[in-house]
Design a protein around this motif. Structure first.
Motif, PDB file in Angstrom:
ATOM      1  N   ARG A 242       0.852  -1.192   0.000  1.00 55.26           N
ATOM      2  CA  ARG A 242       0.000   0.000   0.000  1.00 55.26           C
ATOM      3  C   ARG A 242       0.882   1.234   0.000  1.00 55.26           C
ATOM      4  NH1 ARG A 242      -5.581  -0.852   1.715  1.00 55.26           N
ATOM      5  NH2 ARG A 242      -5.912  -3.068   1.981  1.00 55.26           N
ATOM      6  N   ASN A 243       0.381   2.282  -0.639  1.00 55.83           N
ATOM      7  CA  ASN A 243       1.129   3.539  -0.663  1.00 55.83           C
ATOM      8  C   ASN A 243       0.854   4.336   0.616  1.00 55.83           C
ATOM      9  OD1 ASN A 243      -1.382   4.769  -1.031  1.00 55.83           O
ATOM     10  ND2 ASN A 243      -1.061   5.153  -3.213  1.00 55.83           N
ATOM     11  N   LYS A 244       1.393   5.535   0.705  1.00 59.22           N
ATOM     12  CA  LYS A 244       1.242   6.365   1.908  1.00 59.22           C
ATOM     13  C   LYS A 244      -0.215   6.691   2.209  1.00 59.22           C
ATOM     14  CE  LYS A 244       5.770   8.489   1.645  1.00 59.22           C
ATOM     15  NZ  LYS A 244       6.536   9.735   1.506  1.00 59.22           N
ATOM     16  N   SER A 245      -1.037   6.703   1.184  1.00 59.34           N
ATOM     17  CA  SER A 245      -2.469   6.992   1.363  1.00 59.34           C
ATOM     18  C   SER A 245      -3.266   5.752   1.762  1.00 59.34           C
ATOM     19  CB  SER A 245      -3.050   7.565   0.070  1.00 59.34           C
ATOM     20  OG  SER A 245      -2.378   8.736  -0.300  1.00 59.34           O
ATOM     21  N   GLY A 246      -2.618   4.593   1.773  1.00 65.50           N
ATOM     22  CA  GLY A 246      -3.305   3.349   2.130  1.00 65.50           C
ATOM     23  C   GLY A 246      -3.915   2.617   0.955  1.00 65.50           C
ATOM     24  N   ASN A 247      -3.684   3.117  -0.255  1.00 67.39           N
ATOM     25  CA  ASN A 247      -4.231   2.473  -1.450  1.00 67.39           C
ATOM     26  C   ASN A 247      -3.323   1.330  -1.897  1.00 67.39           C
ATOM     27  OD1 ASN A 247      -6.394   4.346  -1.689  1.00 67.39           O
ATOM     28  ND2 ASN A 247      -4.965   5.810  -2.564  1.00 67.39           N
ATOM     29  N   ARG A 248      -3.932   0.268  -2.391  1.00 73.07           N
ATOM     30  CA  ARG A 248      -3.166  -0.864  -2.900  1.00 73.07           C
ATOM     31  C   ARG A 248      -2.399  -0.444  -4.153  1.00 73.07           C
ATOM     32  NH1 ARG A 248      -8.015  -2.224  -1.183  1.00 73.07           N
ATOM     33  NH2 ARG A 248      -8.259  -3.911   0.319  1.00 73.07           N
ATOM     34  N   VAL A 249      -1.141  -0.903  -4.231  1.00 80.69           N
ATOM     35  CA  VAL A 249      -0.286  -0.604  -5.382  1.00 80.69           C
ATOM     36  C   VAL A 249       0.247  -1.934  -5.902  1.00 80.69           C
ATOM     37  CG1 VAL A 249       1.779   0.599  -6.161  1.00 80.69           C
ATOM     38  CG2 VAL A 249       0.366   1.620  -4.382  1.00 80.69           C
ATOM     39  N   PHE A 250      -0.078  -2.255  -7.151  1.00 78.57           N
ATOM     40  CA  PHE A 250       0.322  -3.516  -7.772  1.00 78.57           C
ATOM     41  C   PHE A 250       1.530  -3.293  -8.674  1.00 78.57           C
ATOM     42  CE2 PHE A 250      -4.071  -3.939  -6.643  1.00 78.57           C
ATOM     43  CZ  PHE A 250      -4.289  -5.286  -6.378  1.00 78.57           C
ATOM     44  N   THR A 251       2.526  -4.155  -8.555  1.00 81.37           N
ATOM     45  CA  THR A 251       3.691  -4.124  -9.437  1.00 81.37           C
ATOM     46  C   THR A 251       3.460  -5.101 -10.590  1.00 81.37           C
ATOM     47  OG1 THR A 251       4.805  -5.918  -8.270  1.00 81.37           O
ATOM     48  CG2 THR A 251       5.220  -3.663  -7.458  1.00 81.37           C
ATOM     49  N   GLU A 252       4.394  -5.129 -11.533  1.00 83.08           N
ATOM     50  CA  GLU A 252       4.307  -6.087 -12.645  1.00 83.08           C
ATOM     51  C   GLU A 252       4.231  -7.520 -12.114  1.00 83.08           C
ATOM     52  OE1 GLU A 252       4.091  -5.581 -15.930  1.00 83.08           O
ATOM     53  OE2 GLU A 252       4.298  -3.405 -15.854  1.00 83.08           O
ATOM     54  N   SER A 253       5.039  -7.821 -11.113  1.00 84.85           N
ATOM     55  CA  SER A 253       5.047  -9.152 -10.511  1.00 84.85           C
ATOM     56  C   SER A 253       3.696  -9.463  -9.858  1.00 84.85           C
ATOM     57  CB  SER A 253       6.169  -9.239  -9.477  1.00 84.85           C
ATOM     58  OG  SER A 253       6.146 -10.467  -8.810  1.00 84.85           O
ATOM     59  N   ASP A 254       3.109  -8.465  -9.194  1.00 85.01           N
ATOM     60  CA  ASP A 254       1.797  -8.638  -8.567  1.00 85.01           C
ATOM     61  C   ASP A 254       0.726  -8.925  -9.617  1.00 85.01           C
ATOM     62  OD1 ASP A 254       3.093  -7.929  -6.208  1.00 85.01           O
ATOM     63  OD2 ASP A 254       2.310  -5.873  -6.205  1.00 85.01           O
ATOM     64  N   VAL A 255       0.832  -8.240 -10.749  1.00 87.16           N
ATOM     65  CA  VAL A 255      -0.129  -8.443 -11.842  1.00 87.16           C
ATOM     66  C   VAL A 255      -0.064  -9.895 -12.308  1.00 87.16           C
ATOM     67  CG1 VAL A 255      -0.711  -7.823 -14.222  1.00 87.16           C
ATOM     68  CG2 VAL A 255      -0.138  -6.027 -12.574  1.00 87.16           C
ATOM     69  N   SER A 256       1.131 -10.414 -12.435  1.00 89.09           N
ATOM     70  CA  SER A 256       1.316 -11.798 -12.860  1.00 89.09           C
ATOM     71  C   SER A 256       0.699 -12.771 -11.855  1.00 89.09           C
ATOM     72  CB  SER A 256       2.808 -12.085 -13.038  1.00 89.09           C
ATOM     73  OG  SER A 256       3.018 -13.414 -13.395  1.00 89.09           O
ATOM     74  N   LEU A 257       0.963 -12.538 -10.577  1.00 87.98           N
ATOM     75  CA  LEU A 257       0.402 -13.417  -9.550  1.00 87.98           C
ATOM     76  C   LEU A 257      -1.116 -13.292  -9.477  1.00 87.98           C
ATOM     77  CD1 LEU A 257       2.712 -13.582  -6.407  1.00 87.98           C
ATOM     78  CD2 LEU A 257       1.382 -15.433  -7.375  1.00 87.98           C
ATOM     79  N   PHE A 258      -1.637 -12.081  -9.665  1.00 84.94           N
ATOM     80  CA  PHE A 258      -3.090 -11.917  -9.674  1.00 84.94           C
ATOM     81  C   PHE A 258      -3.697 -12.669 -10.852  1.00 84.94           C
ATOM     82  CE2 PHE A 258      -7.212  -9.958 -10.265  1.00 84.94           C
ATOM     83  CZ  PHE A 258      -7.693  -9.964  -8.962  1.00 84.94           C
ATOM     84  N   GLY A 259      -3.005 -12.650 -11.973  1.00 87.59           N
ATOM     85  CA  GLY A 259      -3.451 -13.422 -13.134  1.00 87.59           C
ATOM     86  C   GLY A 259      -3.516 -14.908 -12.826  1.00 87.59           C
ATOM     87  N   THR A 260      -2.537 -15.389 -12.083  1.00 88.21           N
ATOM     88  CA  THR A 260      -2.530 -16.791 -11.671  1.00 88.21           C
ATOM     89  C   THR A 260      -3.743 -17.091 -10.796  1.00 88.21           C
ATOM     90  OG1 THR A 260      -0.125 -16.917 -11.800  1.00 88.21           O
ATOM     91  CG2 THR A 260      -1.220 -18.566 -10.427  1.00 88.21           C
TER      92      THR A 260
END
Length: 91
Positions: free
Chosen positions: A33-51
């Motif tokens: 999460r960023n300083k505002s508390g919002n979720r932040v997805f990286t390229e690697s996170d996108v891949s795992l979410f796809g899985t």
């Protein structure tokens, strides 16, 4: 590059509510999460979410997907355990 929950929702055709639910169920321990508390997805996170989406589309239960993600979070040393886990839940 990073992505917002809205970006992920559009990419995978999954509602923001569903993504938040997956997070509450422990399927997204890799998402920061960023300083505002919002979720932040990286390229690697996108891949795992796809899985996660692929596994869900097979009819796999969320508890089983969570266990698989838990193995993934432990690293490459769990590859054999992941394979064996698929055989276990297939039966």
């Amino acid at each position: 590059m990073t992505y917002t929950i809205k970006d992920i929702s559009k990419m995978f055709g999954v509602s923001i509510y569903t993504i938040r639910f997956y997070d509450k169920e422990g399927l997204l321990p890799f998402v920061l999460r960023n300083k505002s508390g919002n979720r932040v997805f990286t390229e690697s996170d996108v891949s795992l979410f796809g899985t996660i989406c692929c596994l869900k589309n097979t009819g796999m239960q969320l508890k089983d997907i969570k266990k698989y993600i838990d193995f993934c979070m432990l690293g490459a040393s769990t590859i054999d355990e992941r394979k064996n886990y698929f055989w276990h839940i297939k039966k």
